[in-house]
Design an enzyme around this catalytic site. Structure first.
Site, PDB file in Angstrom:
ATOM      1  N   THR A  38       0.812  -1.214   0.000  1.00 48.22           N
ATOM      2  CA  THR A  38       0.000   0.000   0.000  1.00 48.22           C
ATOM      3  C   THR A  38       0.845   1.263   0.000  1.00 48.22           C
ATOM      4  O   THR A  38       0.322   2.365  -0.139  1.00 48.22           O
ATOM      5  CB  THR A  38      -0.943   0.007   1.220  1.00 48.22           C
ATOM      6  OG1 THR A  38      -0.193  -0.322   2.397  1.00 48.22           O
ATOM      7  CG2 THR A  38      -2.041  -1.022   1.053  1.00 48.22           C
ATOM      8  N   LYS A  80      -9.161  -2.386  10.607  1.00 47.00           N
ATOM      9  CA  LYS A  80      -9.504  -1.122   9.950  1.00 47.00           C
ATOM     10  C   LYS A  80     -10.953  -0.750  10.283  1.00 47.00           C
ATOM     11  O   LYS A  80     -11.836  -1.597  10.309  1.00 47.00           O
ATOM     12  CB  LYS A  80      -9.356  -1.233   8.422  1.00 47.00           C
ATOM     13  CG  LYS A  80      -7.997  -1.745   7.957  1.00 47.00           C
ATOM     14  CD  LYS A  80      -6.885  -0.765   8.246  1.00 47.00           C
ATOM     15  CE  LYS A  80      -5.564  -1.196   7.633  1.00 47.00           C
ATOM     16  NZ  LYS A  80      -5.075  -2.481   8.099  1.00 47.00           N
ATOM     17  N   ARG A  84     -10.183   1.155   2.782  1.00 44.57           N
ATOM     18  CA  ARG A  84      -9.056   1.913   2.277  1.00 44.57           C
ATOM     19  C   ARG A  84      -9.270   2.289   0.816  1.00 44.57           C
ATOM     20  O   ARG A  84     -10.033   1.653   0.103  1.00 44.57           O
ATOM     21  CB  ARG A  84      -7.766   1.088   2.384  1.00 44.57           C
ATOM     22  CG  ARG A  84      -7.377   0.788   3.805  1.00 44.57           C
ATOM     23  CD  ARG A  84      -6.045   0.118   3.890  1.00 44.57           C
ATOM     24  NE  ARG A  84      -6.013  -1.157   3.170  1.00 44.57           N
ATOM     25  CZ  ARG A  84      -5.086  -2.078   3.378  1.00 44.57           C
ATOM     26  NH1 ARG A  84      -4.149  -1.872   4.260  1.00 44.57           N
ATOM     27  NH2 ARG A  84      -5.085  -3.197   2.703  1.00 44.57           N
ATOM     28  N   GLN A 173      -6.991 -14.234   0.454  1.00 46.45           N
ATOM     29  CA  GLN A 173      -5.807 -14.598   1.235  1.00 46.45           C
ATOM     30  C   GLN A 173      -5.779 -16.107   1.492  1.00 46.45           C
ATOM     31  O   GLN A 173      -4.716 -16.718   1.498  1.00 46.45           O
ATOM     32  CB  GLN A 173      -5.765 -13.834   2.560  1.00 46.45           C
ATOM     33  CG  GLN A 173      -4.461 -14.082   3.331  1.00 46.45           C
ATOM     34  CD  GLN A 173      -4.296 -13.165   4.517  1.00 46.45           C
ATOM     35  OE1 GLN A 173      -4.718 -12.016   4.494  1.00 46.45           O
ATOM     36  NE2 GLN A 173      -3.677 -13.666   5.570  1.00 46.45           N
ATOM     37  N   ASP A 194      -3.572 -10.004  14.401  1.00 43.61           N
ATOM     38  CA  ASP A 194      -4.814  -9.582  13.754  1.00 43.61           C
ATOM     39  C   ASP A 194      -5.096 -10.356  12.474  1.00 43.61           C
ATOM     40  O   ASP A 194      -6.184 -10.245  11.905  1.00 43.61           O
ATOM     41  CB  ASP A 194      -4.766  -8.080  13.460  1.00 43.61           C
ATOM     42  CG  ASP A 194      -3.637  -7.685  12.512  1.00 43.61           C
ATOM     43  OD1 ASP A 194      -2.627  -8.413  12.449  1.00 43.61           O
ATOM     44  OD2 ASP A 194      -3.757  -6.637  11.842  1.00 43.61           O
ATOM     45  N   LYS A 232       4.258   4.959  15.573  1.00 42.70           N
ATOM     46  CA  LYS A 232       3.651   6.236  15.202  1.00 42.70           C
ATOM     47  C   LYS A 232       4.280   7.356  16.033  1.00 42.70           C
ATOM     48  O   LYS A 232       4.512   7.211  17.230  1.00 42.70           O
ATOM     49  CB  LYS A 232       2.139   6.222  15.459  1.00 42.70           C
ATOM     50  CG  LYS A 232       1.382   5.260  14.561  1.00 42.70           C
ATOM     51  CD  LYS A 232       1.255   5.793  13.152  1.00 42.70           C
ATOM     52  CE  LYS A 232       0.369   4.882  12.309  1.00 42.70           C
ATOM     53  NZ  LYS A 232       0.254   5.345  10.926  1.00 42.70           N
TER      54      LYS A 232
END
Length: 427
Positions: A38, A80, A84, A173, A194, A232
């Site tokens: 991404t 999420k 996206r 997947q 996750d 972050k």
């Protein structure tokens, strides 16, 4: 020590399917981890999975890195809160090439039987028609099974809902795992905790479609001790690409870790042995203010992601900004590297032409560049001895600054007090 034991003592292991460890003890086993392209760089959030593949290969197994050219066009709903933006094939191809180059720094792609390999799921999906897919794959898994996954449940319970595109992600997947199991002999898929639901969908598809056996293993999602998201900062993600996050800022990210985080992270993100880590912990506890563990962590990972030279520059930059380091080393840096050090520090444009004739220091700092809100304040602080240019205290309010003060014929570093830096850029 085997692969699973290695992950366990380092605090990396989260879930493991029964029988996985026994399968790994049979000999060289192929396993894979997927990376979504991404962006054209991985970030520190991907490092746990990179380290997992490193340990996997060091244990004698064969690692596959799957770059999801096809799944990147769909988007994974796991973790999420909303869908996206979908990327074009051109952007995805660019991102895949960049990610491969980064992974080659960590994995050995030329080590014989357990050489790392990179695969792209677009290669087996590009000719796979929608009708063929729902007939050959979709029929093997019920909607009830897919709806039971946490990633699906959370999105259905939220405000944004879940598109069919994202709902189908686990099937795609899952088919990746089936394809690699069938064509590459991959018996194991790994990923973050996750991803457990998506990975198990793959093992279930292999069981139902081919009566085969496959295994799953996930690692802990890394969090900071204060509960904030790992990787972050105020300015965003910490990237592996130096054009996105400078080596200096990358080094500072690790150096600024809390004691608790640093002691956890050095186990996860370095290859240091248990004995080395215990010795570092003991040394750190004697004098925590010396930040022994943070320095060892920052050094190790900055060198592996960037280079020894980048690490040395980062150390000298830290000494310059926060200690008594010399400014001389700045003269040897490229403009990009120098700007990377001063990223986030206020910058002002000044005229190189005016500097050629000489500019009074008060005019320069209180007018031409607004280091001070007024010339009177600049004058007052200079008279008090609180202003430095290029680490040299300004001698008086009548001092003239000219092009001889420019670093790399372009920059002047202004300092107000001890810790307030400003960068003047002459154009």
């Amino acid at each position: 020590m085997n692969f699973v034991e290695e992950l366990r003592w380092r605090g990396m292991l989260h879930d493991i399917m029964p029988g996985t460890e026994e399968k790994l003890n049979e000999g060289v086993i192929a396993g894979y981890i997927g990376f979504d392209p991404t962006a054209d760089s991985l970030h520190v959030g991907h490092l746990t999975q990179i380290m997992t593949l490193i340990h996997f290969q060091k244990a004698g197994h064969k690692p596959y890195a799957l770059v999801g050219g096809a799944t990147g066009m769909v988007g994974d709903p796991s973790g999420k809160s909303q869908e996206r933006n979908l990327l074009s094939a051109e952007i995805l191809n660019h991102n895949q090439a960049a990610i491969k180059k980064q992974l080659e720094k960590f994995l050995d792609f030329n080590s014989g039987a357990n050489s790392a390999e990179m695969v792209n799921n677009y290669d087996w999906f590009k000719e796979f028609s929608f009708l063929d897919f729902i007939r050959d794959v979709g029929k093997h898994l019920t909607v009830n099974y897919m709806m039971a996954k946490d990633s699906v449940k959370k999105r259905l319970e939220g405000d944004s809902g879940l598109s069919f595109t994202e709902f189908s992600y686990q099937l795609i997947q899952g088919y990746d795992f089936y394809y690699l199991w069938k064509h590459k002999g991959c018996f194991l898929q790994m990923g973050g905790s996750d991803q457990w639901g998506n990975i198990v969908t793959g093992t279930e598809l292999i069981r139902r479609k081919a009566q085969g056996e496959a295994f799953a293993l996930t690692t802990q999602l890394i969090k900071k001790a204060d509960g904030n998201k790992f990787g972050k900062t105020e300015s965003g993600a910490v990237w592996l690409d130096p054009s996105r996050t400078s080596p200096y800022k990358f080094y500072q990210f690790w150096l600024n870790a809390s004691d608790e985080d640093a002691k956890n992270w050095i186990r996860i993100f370095t290859l240091k042995s248990k004995e080395e880590l215990e010795a570092l912990d003991a040394e750190h506890d004697v004098a925590p203010h010396l930040r022994v563990v943070q320095k060892a962590l920052a050094k190790d990972i900055t060198i592996r992601v960037h280079s020894e030279d980048d690490y040395e520059t980062a150390v000298k930059s830290s000494e310059f900004l926060f200690g008594n380091g010399s400014i001389d080393f700045l003269n040897g840096l490229s403009d990009d590297n120098l700007l990377g050090i001063f990223d986030g520090i206020e910058q002002f444009q000044v005229s190189k032409e005016e500097l050629s004739a000489g500019v009074n220091v008060v005019d320069l700092l209180g007018d031409k560049a607004k280091v001070f809100p007024s010339k009177s304040e600049a004058k007052k602080m200079i008279q008090g001895g609180g202003v430095s240019l290029n680490k040299t205290k300004v001698g008086g309010v009548d001092q003239l600054i000219d092009q001889s003060s420019l670093i790399n014929n372009k920059f002047i570093v202004a300092q107000k007090g001890k810790k307030n830096y400003f960068l003047l850029i002459a154009e």
